[in-house]
Design an enzyme around this catalytic site. Structure first.
Site, PDB file in Angstrom:
ATOM      1  N   GLU A 202       7.619 -14.821 -10.847  1.00 37.20           N
ATOM      2  CA  GLU A 202       6.879 -13.637 -10.416  1.00 37.20           C
ATOM      3  C   GLU A 202       6.395 -12.767 -11.566  1.00 37.20           C
ATOM      4  O   GLU A 202       5.362 -12.126 -11.438  1.00 37.20           O
ATOM      5  CB  GLU A 202       7.618 -12.834  -9.340  1.00 37.20           C
TER       6      GLU A 202
ATOM      7  N   CYS B  42       0.832  -1.199   0.000  1.00 38.46           N
ATOM      8  CA  CYS B  42       0.000   0.000   0.000  1.00 38.46           C
ATOM      9  C   CYS B  42       0.871   1.255   0.000  1.00 38.46           C
ATOM     10  O   CYS B  42       1.906   1.300   0.653  1.00 38.46           O
ATOM     11  CB  CYS B  42      -0.948   0.086   1.178  1.00 38.46           C
TER      12      CYS B  42
ATOM     13  N   LYS C 255      12.493 -15.104 -10.552  1.00 38.88           N
ATOM     14  CA  LYS C 255      12.222 -14.012 -11.493  1.00 38.88           C
ATOM     15  C   LYS C 255      11.145 -14.420 -12.494  1.00 38.88           C
ATOM     16  O   LYS C 255      10.196 -13.684 -12.736  1.00 38.88           O
ATOM     17  CB  LYS C 255      13.484 -13.605 -12.273  1.00 38.88           C
TER      18      LYS C 255
ATOM     19  N   HIS D 185      17.908 -36.863  -6.655  1.00 45.80           N
ATOM     20  CA  HIS D 185      17.234 -37.283  -5.414  1.00 45.80           C
ATOM     21  C   HIS D 185      15.720 -37.036  -5.507  1.00 45.80           C
ATOM     22  O   HIS D 185      15.036 -37.017  -4.501  1.00 45.80           O
ATOM     23  CB  HIS D 185      17.843 -36.551  -4.224  1.00 45.80           C
TER      24      HIS D 185
ATOM     25  N   TRP E  37      -2.746  -2.782  -1.608  1.00 50.47           N
ATOM     26  CA  TRP E  37      -2.459  -4.209  -1.764  1.00 50.47           C
ATOM     27  C   TRP E  37      -3.298  -4.887  -0.685  1.00 50.47           C
ATOM     28  O   TRP E  37      -3.034  -4.729   0.507  1.00 50.47           O
ATOM     29  CB  TRP E  37      -0.973  -4.474  -1.557  1.00 50.47           C
TER      30      TRP E  37
ATOM     31  N   LYS F  16       5.734  -4.375  -4.052  1.00 51.81           N
ATOM     32  CA  LYS F  16       7.184  -4.201  -3.955  1.00 51.81           C
ATOM     33  C   LYS F  16       7.686  -4.386  -2.524  1.00 51.81           C
ATOM     34  O   LYS F  16       8.686  -5.040  -2.281  1.00 51.81           O
ATOM     35  CB  LYS F  16       7.535  -2.800  -4.458  1.00 51.81           C
TER      36      LYS F  16
ATOM     37  N   ARG G 179       3.908  -0.316  -4.839  1.00 48.30           N
ATOM     38  CA  ARG G 179       3.689  -0.846  -3.493  1.00 48.30           C
ATOM     39  C   ARG G 179       2.396  -1.653  -3.375  1.00 48.30           C
ATOM     40  O   ARG G 179       2.153  -2.315  -2.367  1.00 48.30           O
ATOM     41  CB  ARG G 179       3.636   0.304  -2.482  1.00 48.30           C
TER      42      ARG G 179
ATOM     43  N   ASN H 203      -1.837   2.198   5.877  1.00 42.50           N
ATOM     44  CA  ASN H 203      -1.001   1.085   5.426  1.00 42.50           C
ATOM     45  C   ASN H 203      -0.641   0.278   6.668  1.00 42.50           C
ATOM     46  O   ASN H 203      -0.231   0.856   7.669  1.00 42.50           O
ATOM     47  CB  ASN H 203       0.260   1.652   4.750  1.00 42.50           C
TER      48      ASN H 203
HETATM   49  O1  M6R Z   1      12.743  -4.897   0.278  1.00 40.38           O
HETATM   50  P1  M6R Z   1      13.281  -6.281   0.499  1.00 40.38           P
HETATM   51  O2  M6R Z   1      14.613  -6.474  -0.151  1.00 40.38           O
HETATM   52  O3  M6R Z   1      13.319  -6.666   1.940  1.00 40.38           O
HETATM   53  O4  M6R Z   1      12.269  -7.240  -0.222  1.00 40.38           O
HETATM   54  C1  M6R Z   1      12.393  -8.636  -0.079  1.00 40.38           C
HETATM   55  C2  M6R Z   1      11.502  -9.362  -1.051  1.00 40.38           C
HETATM   56  O5  M6R Z   1      10.164  -9.050  -0.816  1.00 40.38           O
HETATM   57  C3  M6R Z   1      11.846  -9.036  -2.506  1.00 40.38           C
HETATM   58  O6  M6R Z   1      13.177  -9.305  -2.796  1.00 40.38           O
HETATM   59  C4  M6R Z   1      10.942  -9.838  -3.464  1.00 40.38           C
HETATM   60  O7  M6R Z   1      11.226 -11.198  -3.344  1.00 40.38           O
HETATM   61  C5  M6R Z   1      11.121  -9.357  -4.901  1.00 40.38           C
HETATM   62  N1  M6R Z   1       9.842  -9.091  -5.487  1.00 40.38           N
HETATM   63  C6  M6R Z   1      11.781 -10.341  -5.763  1.00 40.38           C
HETATM   64  O8  M6R Z   1      11.921  -9.896  -7.070  1.00 40.38           O
END
Ligand code: M6R
Length: 624
Positions: free
Chosen positions: A505, A2, A502, A521, A76, A619, A27, A102
């Protein structure tokens, strides 16, 4: 999660709020809205289920008249599905108090029951809606009847009602609120959710992060936990939750507003991929030579003696930052320093079991990730020192850490983290080099060679980026695949995980990253004829084993795309190769991840996915 905006001043309030929301859309972006107080002290409220563009159209079709203060929100969803009713801002029964929030109000069910019993009518399923009703209730308890309050008393009454409401809230929150009867003041409060005040001339701003108002001002005050702000056109006052006034100094942000724009690229993600050489260079600049710790002492107060004394290093992080942590673990172990890496949300009992004098390294681009912050608090409670690696000045993590090493990547807007990851790796290699040097693990010439090799990485990243068109073609060929495997070993194993993350997502396909040695395994069973398997196989101690694992996968029908350098290409037999420049094995993750980012980007592009705002994601994950 948010994004909040708030504004008070003489410029066009709705435009400023909406522009800020656009910049905070990373966000959260399932619904959004704004509320302003118009020239006749009426509340103007517009909300949509969907993106800021839709909100902009709605506002343009029916503009507010003469507004000078207001709040905005891009959401969000946590409590209540994404819908117009659940979109912020939320109002009280009188539609005079309007709130954006938020975080999570943990005691909202209790509060809601009491407010329902007192006759309040709720219009949404959100936890947030209790806040405006609670403020309304507090206003009533301060004997605010219809138009009965003297105009010079409106601000103190509004402030006190808000203060009392905030005192009843449990959980995490960043809140901004306006009251239609008191348009000269916007109130804000913060507890465990970021909120920053931008100081302009004759105008002031509120936002979840500075990118929302950078084009208007770079002078900011990062609000502290347990702090409230009374934001007026000509000034801002700060208070504790108990109502005691506090003195706060503004800081000037170095980021430029154009850094948060696309600069001709189709997506932020692609722009940020191309900014990676710069991100690494900026993070290393002036901090590497000579290795031995003096530079770190000067920058963050971490002495060589302390670096020698730590018994071990415990990394904690989430998502992509966790993959950087895994690289860190390998690097520190390579130097004979015991190291551990945990996903922050699974750290749980570990905090109490850490060896005495463990240094916790918390990695977070945003510095606001709730799981990471929680783990840091647990670690501190167990007596550990915390060093944080973050890209965000003034973030909560920086304030809760003993030592802070900033990555200098500039704002990362794409939800899929790319340049922040490279910045985190650069910071880890920097710390690894200093730690190894002071602990006698990089004597003399080795230290110099380590630093020189590291300083060459930005140029090698540029060379790797020149392969974009070639990688895009390979990606196009596999865009219809629904399953992808990524394998590697040792220091590149985290890169296999990152490659899989990557593509998952931003393309919504099934992808798995595996330690290549684990394949037989179990996971090898899922390979079918034509399945794309990306194998990260640079020269180094695991190459022969990787070559064997690739053969095993090919024998079961996998289409192998090998990420190699010129020397390792001779050992690896694959259907396709992406050949990278050579560097010391230890530093290869900073190159090998790049083709995987580009590959994921082009698969998502071919699938016409919303690359910068992937579904269900935000984000900054500020809830646990
Ligand atoms: O702000 P942060 O680095 O703590 O965020 C951690 C994760 O939420 C972030 O890296 C997330 O996995 C990304 N979307 C990956 O691309």
């Amino acid at each position: 999660m948010c994004g909040i905006t708030g504004y008070i001043g003489d410029n066009k309030t709705t435009d400023i709020l909406i522009d800020g929301l656009r910049r905070l859309e990373y966000r959260g972006y399932d619904s959004c809205g704004i509320a302003v107080v118009d020239a006749k002290n009426r509340l103007y409220l517009k909300r949509v289920s969907g993106r800021v563009d839709a909100l902009d159209k709605l506002v343009a079709a029916d503009p507010a008249k003469g507004a000078h203060s207001g709040v905005g929100h891009t959401r969000w969803a946590t409590h209540g599905a994404p819908s117009e009713d659940n979109a912020h801002p939320h109002t009280d029964c009188s539609s005079e108090v309007v709130v954006v929030h938020n975080g999570i109000i943990e005691n909202y069910l209790d509060l809601k029951d009491k407010l329902l019993a007192a006759g309040h009518k709720f219009k949404s399923e959100t936890d947030t809606e209790v806040i405006p009703h609670l403020i309304e209730e507090k206003l009533k308890s301060l004997h605010v009847q219809e138009k009965a309050v003297r105009s010079d008393m409106l601000e103190p009454v509004f402030f006190e009602a808000f203060r009392r409401a905030v005192a009843d809230l449990k959980g995490s929150f960043a809140i901004a609120v306006v009251w239609a009867r008191c348009p000269g003041m916007v109130l804000a409060a913060r507890l465990h959710s970021p909120l920053v005040i931008g100081l302009g001339k004759g105008e002031n701003f509120i936002a979840s992060d500075v990118s929302a108002f950078l084009k208007h001002t770079k002078r900011v005050v990062f609000m502290n936990d347990g702090e409230m702000a009374a934001v007026k056109k000509d000034g801002v006052d700060f208070y504790t939750f108990q109502g005691k006034k506090t003195a706060r100094e503004a800081v000037t942000i170095q980021w430029d507003s154009t850094m948060a724009e696309k600069g001709g690229y189709k997506h932020f993600m692609l722009k940020e991929i191309h900014e990676q050489a710069e991100a690494v260079e900026n993070t290393l600049r002036g901090r590497l030579l000579p290795l031995g710790g003096d530079i770190l002492k000067a920058e963050m107060g971490l002495s060589a003696e302390a670096m020698k004394a730590f018994s071990s290093v415990q990394f904690i992080a989430c998502g992509t930052a966790y993959h950087a942590a895994l690289v860190g673990r390998c690097l520190f172990e390579n130097f004979g320093i015991p190291a551990y890496a945990d996903v922050a949300s699974e750290f749980t009992d570990r905090a109490k079991l850490m060896a005495p004098n463990t240094l916790v390294m918390a990695i977070s681009q945003s510095g606001e990730t709730a799981d990471t912050l929680f783990a840091v608090r647990e670690a501190k409670a167990s007596g550990a020192k915390v060093l944080s690696i973050t890209n965000t000045v003034g973030s909560t993590l920086t304030r809760e850490s003993d030592y802070v090493l900033y990555t200098h990547c500039g704002p990362e807007i794409g939800v899929a983290s790319t340049k922040a990851f490279l910045g985190q790796l650069a910071a880890i290699y920097l710390l690894g080099g200093h730690f190894a040097a002071v602990r006698g693990r990089l004597p003399g010439g080795d230290a110099r060679r380590y630093a020189e090799d590291l300083l060459k990485i930005p140029r090698l990243i540029e060379e790797t980026l020149e392969k974009e068109t070639e990688i895009a073609k390979v990606a196009d060929g596999f865009a219809a695949s629904e399953h992808f495997l990524f394998i590697s070993r040792h220091i590149n194993y985290p890169i296999a995980l990152e490659g899989a993350l990557k593509i998952k997502e931003i393309s919504y396909v099934h992808a798995e990253g595996y330690a290549a040695g684990e394949m037989k395994h179990g996971p090898i069973a899922i390979i079918y004829k034509g399945m794309p398997l990306l194998a990260v196989a640079p020269s180094g101690r695991t190459l022969e084993l990787m070559a064997g694992n690739i053969e095993e996968a090919k024998a079961r029908g996998a289409e192998v795309i090998a990420i190699v350098d010129q020397a390792s290409q001779k050992t690896v037999k694959a259907s396709r190769y992406i050949v990278l420049p050579s560097t010391d094995e230890l530093f290869t993750p900073m190159l090998t991840v790049i083709p995987l980012q580009i590959f994921a980007y082009y698969v998502a592009l071919a699938k016409k996915c919303d690359i910068d705002k992937p579904r269900n994601l935000a984000k900054s994950v500020t809830v646990r």
